[in-house]
Structure formats: structure tokens, C-alpha cells
Design a protein around this motif. Sequence first.
Motif, PDB file in Angstrom:
ATOM      1  N   VAL A  31       1.073  -1.217   0.243  1.00  0.00           N
ATOM      2  CA  VAL A  31      -0.110  -0.034  -0.130  1.00  0.00           C
ATOM      3  C   VAL A  31       0.886   1.183   0.044  1.00  0.00           C
ATOM      4  CG1 VAL A  31      -1.628   1.063   1.102  1.00  0.00           C
ATOM      5  CG2 VAL A  31      -1.974  -1.175   0.748  1.00  0.00           C
ATOM      6  N   ASP A  32       1.888   0.789   0.948  1.00  0.00           N
ATOM      7  CA  ASP A  32       2.843   2.129   1.064  1.00  0.00           C
ATOM      8  C   ASP A  32       3.493   2.594  -0.612  1.00  0.00           C
ATOM      9  OD1 ASP A  32       2.350   2.845   3.601  1.00  0.00           O
ATOM     10  OD2 ASP A  32       4.000   1.830   4.198  1.00  0.00           O
ATOM     11  N   GLN A 134      -1.011  -6.913 -11.245  1.00  0.00           N
ATOM     12  CA  GLN A 134      -2.181  -8.737 -10.447  1.00  0.00           C
ATOM     13  C   GLN A 134      -2.089  -8.633 -12.426  1.00  0.00           C
ATOM     14  OE1 GLN A 134      -6.273  -6.621 -10.507  1.00  0.00           O
ATOM     15  NE2 GLN A 134      -5.957  -6.993  -7.725  1.00  0.00           N
ATOM     16  N   MET A 135      -1.851  -8.489 -13.339  1.00  0.00           N
ATOM     17  CA  MET A 135      -1.308  -9.181 -15.077  1.00  0.00           C
ATOM     18  C   MET A 135       0.182 -10.057 -13.928  1.00  0.00           C
ATOM     19  SD  MET A 135      -1.882  -6.566 -18.175  1.00  0.00           S
ATOM     20  CE  MET A 135      -2.705  -5.569 -16.763  1.00  0.00           C
ATOM     21  N   ALA A 136       0.809  -9.104 -13.800  1.00  0.00           N
ATOM     22  CA  ALA A 136       2.237  -9.716 -12.989  1.00  0.00           C
ATOM     23  C   ALA A 136       2.499 -11.523 -12.036  1.00  0.00           C
ATOM     24  CB  ALA A 136       3.620  -8.612 -12.579  1.00  0.00           C
ATOM     25  N   ALA A 137       1.764 -10.754 -10.628  1.00  0.00           N
ATOM     26  CA  ALA A 137       0.829 -12.157 -10.373  1.00  0.00           C
ATOM     27  C   ALA A 137       0.489 -13.095 -11.299  1.00  0.00           C
ATOM     28  CB  ALA A 137      -0.408 -11.857  -9.968  1.00  0.00           C
ATOM     29  N   VAL A 226     -10.117  -0.090  -9.024  1.00  0.00           N
ATOM     30  CA  VAL A 226     -10.541   1.220  -8.465  1.00  0.00           C
ATOM     31  C   VAL A 226     -11.519   1.228  -6.874  1.00  0.00           C
ATOM     32  CG1 VAL A 226     -12.718   3.343  -8.758  1.00  0.00           C
ATOM     33  CG2 VAL A 226     -11.263   1.706 -10.521  1.00  0.00           C
ATOM     34  N   ALA A 227     -11.826   0.320  -6.228  1.00  0.00           N
ATOM     35  CA  ALA A 227     -12.915   0.316  -5.160  1.00  0.00           C
ATOM     36  C   ALA A 227     -11.330   0.310  -4.592  1.00  0.00           C
ATOM     37  CB  ALA A 227     -13.557  -1.178  -4.974  1.00  0.00           C
ATOM     38  N   GLU A 228     -10.096  -0.490  -5.071  1.00  0.00           N
ATOM     39  CA  GLU A 228      -9.370  -0.999  -4.443  1.00  0.00           C
ATOM     40  C   GLU A 228      -8.499   0.388  -4.177  1.00  0.00           C
ATOM     41  OE1 GLU A 228      -8.976  -6.250  -5.218  1.00  0.00           O
ATOM     42  OE2 GLU A 228      -7.423  -4.077  -6.049  1.00  0.00           O
ATOM     43  N   ILE A 332      -3.451  -6.742  -3.400  1.00  0.00           N
ATOM     44  CA  ILE A 332      -3.139  -5.801  -4.759  1.00  0.00           C
ATOM     45  C   ILE A 332      -2.343  -6.645  -5.821  1.00  0.00           C
ATOM     46  CG2 ILE A 332      -3.655  -3.469  -4.467  1.00  0.00           C
ATOM     47  CD1 ILE A 332      -0.459  -3.133  -3.219  1.00  0.00           C
ATOM     48  N   ASN A 333      -1.696  -8.102  -4.033  1.00  0.00           N
ATOM     49  CA  ASN A 333      -1.138  -8.880  -5.397  1.00  0.00           C
ATOM     50  C   ASN A 333      -2.252  -9.749  -5.951  1.00  0.00           C
ATOM     51  OD1 ASN A 333       1.686  -7.758  -5.086  1.00  0.00           O
ATOM     52  ND2 ASN A 333       0.897  -7.759  -3.168  1.00  0.00           N
TER      53      ASN A 333
END
Length: 432
Positions: A31-32, A134-137, A226-228, A332-333
Motif C-alpha cells: 500500500v505504501d 495483478q497481471m504480473a501475478a 478502482v474500489a481498492e 493488490i497482489n
Amino acid sequence: MKKLLVISILLAIAPLSFAATHNLDGRTLTVDELWAISAPGEKVAVTPEGWARIKASYKAPIDAATDGRDIYGLTVNYGALKDQKVAGASVEAEPNRSASIKFNERQMRIQAAGLEPYFDDRISKMAMVIRLNQMAAGYTGMSEAAANAFQEYINNDVCPLIPSRGSEGANDLSMATHIGLALMGEWDVSYQGKRVPAAQVRKQLKLQPYHPFGMDGISILSNSNVAEAQSIAAVKKAEHYLALSPVVIASSLEALNGNVSPFLWHTVETKGWPQGHEAAEAVLANLKGSYLWKKDAKRYLQDPLSFRSAGYILAAAMEELNQTKSLLNTAINHTTDNPIVNTEAKNDRWYSNAEVLDEMRAGKPTVYVNSCSNFDNTQLALQMESLTKALGQVMHISAWRTTQLVDDHRTGLRHTSLLKKTRAATDLPTSF
């Protein structure tokens, strides 16, 4: 004069030196760091491992379709129209490829609806970074072309205008869809402080045309990015507020000629609750050199509850903040897609050899494409609600302290008649 000129030039270019390139691997974004990336000038680069997962993730649903499977959002339509065919089994071959692009572009135009005001640029940029990470995940099934398109907008601070109102249902479809429409050059963006047509910016930056293909369409519009991003912006505001709270508490103690005893290590240790010591020590750090560390015969033995419990209430909010950030770090991951792609699945579960799993595999035993409800954000919503309630308690107890400070019998301070009238009007019990 020359020295002044050199200093002026250095000061002018200094802000540029702080811009950085952040690596996205789909595993370690926080997040940071995401908040830092959302600032103008910050750039991103997908790691080699991330690119490998993007390629493998893209290939999985294509292979599954080639095997004759119906893939939601790839070979068949969405929702109530999921029985309608979109493209044939060989999705990459014509005419299926063109049919897929036509379908994806039509979905962007259908879903992109909403009302102003628009989210600020930082939320828009964060939403794109989350999607790229998330694509990279390796969980989205999106193409390399999509990853490049997102990265180009992020690194050039091209922020699609996203309406903040108008979305319905369990997801924020209409919000995220505006990003896809802008990538196609059919919507407006915020660029260099102005609202500009996306097509104009793409031409100015000499970007290659982007046409969403395969899983790109459903993965762009059907997610909670967007919500995240909104949640992260709210969390950072809460973090700032809580960082100021120890100063406010310490100041109110000094105004009251209060006791430091509730915040001492040996006192807090007897409670033992999370973040108790951290909150108390933060308050005491702002009282270094204070007169409160000296004996005072006039000091009351025990302060009102709003002063004594301030540390514990702050600790509760700090703990909720930590829990919220931890959950968002996980979000986010990972991903909120449906369907999901996983190219690194475990194959040693007790049910791994069940026949039904063969229908979900895409070639290799560890590669899966299957439906889910990852867009369900109940846990995050409940955690955000808990943080909100905790912040409410911090503000509530602060208001109670303020009413005590109006009482010049306690503080020895002189107050205006307006403050005295306010204190009388509230008629609050003095023990709080």
C-alpha cells in the motif's frame, strides 16, 4: 550572482530527482509503495518474472479454448448472455481474433457509464498500477499488449477520467471500464493538468493503437481495482490523522495539567492489547521536556476518562489501520477477476485427481482457468467499516477532552464566554 544562479537551477530541477521506477512482480507491492507510485512522475517496470507470468497467464485460456472448453468472457458472452458464442475454439486465428476484439470493444462502450465528479488522478493511476501488478501475478489472462498499454499510461501520467458515481452491483464495472475505453482512445484523460481526449494524447505520445483481445475485455472491466484504489486513498488519510493524534493527546494533557501515568510502559503492559505500547510511547514522545514530568501538588490524582483512555482508543484505531493495510497488501497482489487463471496451482491436494478438475485444467497439471466470485469484497468492506468505527471513537474521545478543557476549574485557563456557553449547552458529565 553565479552561485545564486546555480542554486536556483538546482532547486528547480531537484523535484525531478526524487522520481523513481518501481518494479512490479505481482507478489510484493505494498500500500505504501503504491501510494508513492501514484504521485506524478513515478514510473513502473514489470520484472522478468512478472512478464513470464503474464505470458503464461495469457496462454492458459487460449489453450483451454483450443481444447474445446467454453471460457467465460473469451469464447462466450457475460452474465445472462453466457450461452451466446463470441469466438470459436482457435481464438487467435481469423475470423475469431477480429470477433474477439469487436466483442471486447463493444463491451467497453456498453459498460462505460457514470456520473461526475471524477476521481482524482492518484486514484486513477493507482487503479492502473494495481491491474498491471495483478497481471504480473499471473492471475488475469490478459495479453502482453494490455500490459504494455497500462504501463505506457502509468509512466506518462495519463490518467483516465473515472466517474465516481453510477456503478451498481457487487463490482465497480462501470468505473474500471473507463480505463479500457481510454486505452482504446475513445474517452477523455487527465494529462498535464488538463482534460484531454485520449486519442489526442495517444497521438502526441506516439503510442501504438491498442485493441483489447481475448481475456483483456473482461479483465479490464470486471475487477475491483478502482474500489481498492479508493480504499488505499482513504487508508492513507486515516494514517495521517492517526499520526497527528499523539500530538493532539499530548497537547490536551499539557492543557489539563494531566497525568502521564496511563501512558507509562508498566501501566500499558498490564493491559497487553495490540498497539498499546506503540500508541502510548507516541504520546509520551511528544511530552519530552514537558512540565508534566515534574511533581505538582495541584495536579488531580486521576484525570477524566477521556484523557486516561486516549491511548487505548488510539491503539485500537492503529490496530484496525494495520489490519486494513495488511488486507489491502494481499488484495493488490492477487485478483478480483472472474474467471481466474492460475499457472502455478498446487497439484498435491486430496482432490487434485478428481475428474471434474480435468475440465478446469489448461494443458499442464498446474494450470487452471475456472470460475469464482473473487469480486466479492465482503472481508475488505467489513475491515474498512471497522477502521471507520475506530476512527469515530478517536474523534469522539477527542471531542470529550475538548469539553473538559473548557472547564477553567480543571485547567486554570481563561476561556471566552462562547466556550463556556458551549460547555454548558452540552451538559456532559465531568467524569468522562
